[in-house]
Design an enzyme around this catalytic site. Structure first.
Site, short mmCIF file in Angstrom:
data_model
loop_
_atom_site.label_atom_id
_atom_site.label_comp_id
_atom_site.label_asym_id
_atom_site.label_seq_id
_atom_site.Cartn_x
_atom_site.Cartn_y
_atom_site.Cartn_z
N ARG A 52 0.84 -1.21 0.00
CA ARG A 52 0.00 0.00 0.00
C ARG A 52 0.87 1.26 0.00
O ARG A 52 0.47 2.30 -0.51
CB ARG A 52 -0.97 0.00 1.19
CG ARG A 52 -1.75 1.29 1.34
CD ARG A 52 -3.10 1.12 2.04
NE ARG A 52 -3.06 0.29 3.23
CZ ARG A 52 -2.52 0.64 4.41
NH1 ARG A 52 -1.97 1.82 4.57
NH2 ARG A 52 -2.52 -0.20 5.42
N TYR A 104 -12.90 18.30 -15.99
CA TYR A 104 -13.38 16.92 -16.21
C TYR A 104 -14.62 16.66 -15.33
O TYR A 104 -14.69 17.15 -14.20
CB TYR A 104 -12.23 15.97 -15.84
CG TYR A 104 -12.59 14.52 -15.94
CD1 TYR A 104 -12.75 13.91 -17.18
CD2 TYR A 104 -12.78 13.75 -14.79
CE1 TYR A 104 -13.09 12.57 -17.27
CE2 TYR A 104 -13.10 12.41 -14.88
CZ TYR A 104 -13.26 11.82 -16.12
OH TYR A 104 -13.59 10.51 -16.21
N ASP A 109 -4.24 19.92 -14.22
CA ASP A 109 -4.52 18.59 -14.78
C ASP A 109 -4.01 18.61 -16.22
O ASP A 109 -4.56 19.30 -17.07
CB ASP A 109 -6.02 18.32 -14.71
CG ASP A 109 -6.41 16.94 -15.26
OD1 ASP A 109 -5.66 16.39 -16.09
OD2 ASP A 109 -7.49 16.43 -14.88
N LYS A 144 -5.27 7.51 -19.62
CA LYS A 144 -5.51 8.07 -20.95
C LYS A 144 -4.25 7.99 -21.83
O LYS A 144 -3.83 6.92 -22.17
CB LYS A 144 -6.02 9.51 -20.79
CG LYS A 144 -7.16 9.65 -19.77
CD LYS A 144 -8.44 8.99 -20.22
CE LYS A 144 -9.52 8.99 -19.14
NZ LYS A 144 -9.84 10.28 -18.57
#
Ligand SMILES: *Cc1c(COP(=O)(O)O)cnc(C)c1O
Length: 396
Positions: free
Chosen positions: A59, A112, A184, A209
């Site tokens: 983690r 977004y 972003d 993406k």
């Protein structure tokens, strides 16, 4: 040769990997182990307390994931990077790291869809004041930022009408007000745009993406100074939105061709945009590479190329979309973007599904708006495909 001296294509191929190679292999291994064994109790303690390099638990850190982060550091030119299970995890973890009740955040209306939901649904219920400005209205953003804010959050180019914000100018405005400036860069990609070199504090991506590029792995990443990234990492290691090692491997492999893919995607987008402008059925074409784009000059100043994303509005609205899109043979009708295959979708089904038709109209998104993520196919074939689809629509 140090990473700093390499050009982007060389970094995409080589950077961030060497340290993680084992057994003479030329490729970074996918380390799936959840935990790491220590025979020496003092060494274990030193690694666990950060005195010595190493891994303790999946983690927190993982070698495959770190190799991806190191490649990102090289591509964005940052001191540090940390990764996440998705792009949305990156965004929400950044906000959770820095925002507390009573804080104010300034952003734009065209972020977004998921980011916009955080702004309109989740942050307000934590008593965080969210101010969303008209995208591209630099004066409005500057005046809101000057009133004081903790974060100035930007996205450029935006989804789906590819609006452009002047990053350098906004970074200056943000810093004058003492704000953290975050961009972003998912649509920009590190190949076309490096917001850190334009003065911002943090740059993030949905690795799902363009970075991965093959629509087969989810991921997110943030790059910036050691000091800021460490704080975000600390939140993420506890919160648990960790990138999966297999996703890190797939993204790392995808990134080796990032520069080639993005170059072809940009070239295809430019040609397709010009072609679409010649069609009677097309009302408007949105692409920052076109001189008719309202922020073409800003895009030219801050981007090396104009990106693989464009959109266009068809006459006849959603009825035309219904006829046109199923006829395309060289495009997936899907919600993702940035893949090697061309991907299309109506804004009302993809980026702006949460909005009512009236809300979309108010945002300047007509019902007949189609978003195109250009793939790496040969442009002649893409144009021929659109041509036969337009011919079909005109014949019915
Ligand atoms: C897809 C996307 C995101 C969210 O990324 P996920 O990996 O889907 O969580 C954030 N910003 C932009 C611009 C995107 O296109």
């Amino acid at each position: 040769m140090t990473n700093q001296n390499m050009k982007m294509g060389t970094k995409a191929v080589w950077a961030g990997e060497k340290e993680y190679l084992v057994h003479g292999a030329t490729q970074v291994p996918v380390v799936l182990s959840v935990a790491y064994n220590y025979d020496d109790m003092d060494e274990w303690y030193d690694v666990a307390t950060g005195k010595k390099k190493g891994h303790i638990y999946g983690r927190n850190t993982n070698p495959t994931v770190q190799s991806f982060e190191d490649k990102m550091k090289a591509l964005e030119g940052s001191e540090a990077a940390t990764s996440f299970s998705t792009g949305m995890a990156a965004i929400s973890n950044i906000f959770s790291t820095f925002l507390v009740p009573g804080d104010r955040i300034v952003s734009i209306k065209d972020t977004y869809g998921g980011t916009n939901k955080i702004f309109t649904e989740f942050l307000p219920r934590q008593q965080i004041d969210v101010v969303l400005c008209e995208t591209g209205n630099h004066e409005q953003i500057e005046s809101e930022v000057a009133k004081g804010c903790k974060i100035l959050y930007l996205e450029t180019p935006t989804n789906p009408t590819v609006k452009i914000t002047d990053i350098e100018r906004m970074a200056k405005a943000g810093h004058e007000a003492g704000a953290l400036v975050i961009v972003d860069n998912t649509f920009g990609t590190p190949i076309n745009q490096n917001p850190l070199s334009l003065g911002v504090d943090l740059v993030l991506h949905s690795a799902t993406k363009f970075l991965g590029g093959h629509a087969d792995a989810l991921g997110g990443v943030v790059c910036g100074s050691q000091e800021l990234v460490e704080k975000i990492y600390h939140y993420r290691e506890i919160n648990g939105a960790t990138m999966d090692p297999m996703a890190a491997y797939l993204t790392l492999r995808g990134m080796k061709t990032l520069h080639l893919r993005v170059r072809q995607q940009c070239a295809n987008a430019m040609e397709l945009a010009k072609y679409l402008q010649t069609k009677d059925l097309v009302e408007a074409v949105y692409y920052p590479g076109l001189e008719t784009h309202p922020n073409h000059e800003i895009a030219k100043k801050q981007m090396k190329d104009f990106g693989g994303m464009l959109s266009f509005a068809v006459k006849g609205g959603i009825d035309t979309v219904r006829d046109l899109l199923p006829k395309l043979q060289l495009a997936n009708r899907a919600a993702n973007l940035g893949a090697v295959e061309t991907t299309v979708g109506p804004a009302r089904t993809t980026s702006h599904i949460e909005c009512t038709p009236e809300e979309r109209a108010a945002m300047g998104i007509p019902e007949g708006l189609i978003r195109v993520s250009c793939g790496i196919e040969d442009i002649d074939d893409l144009i021929a495909d659109f041509e036969q689809a337009f011919n079909y629509v005109e014949s019915v």
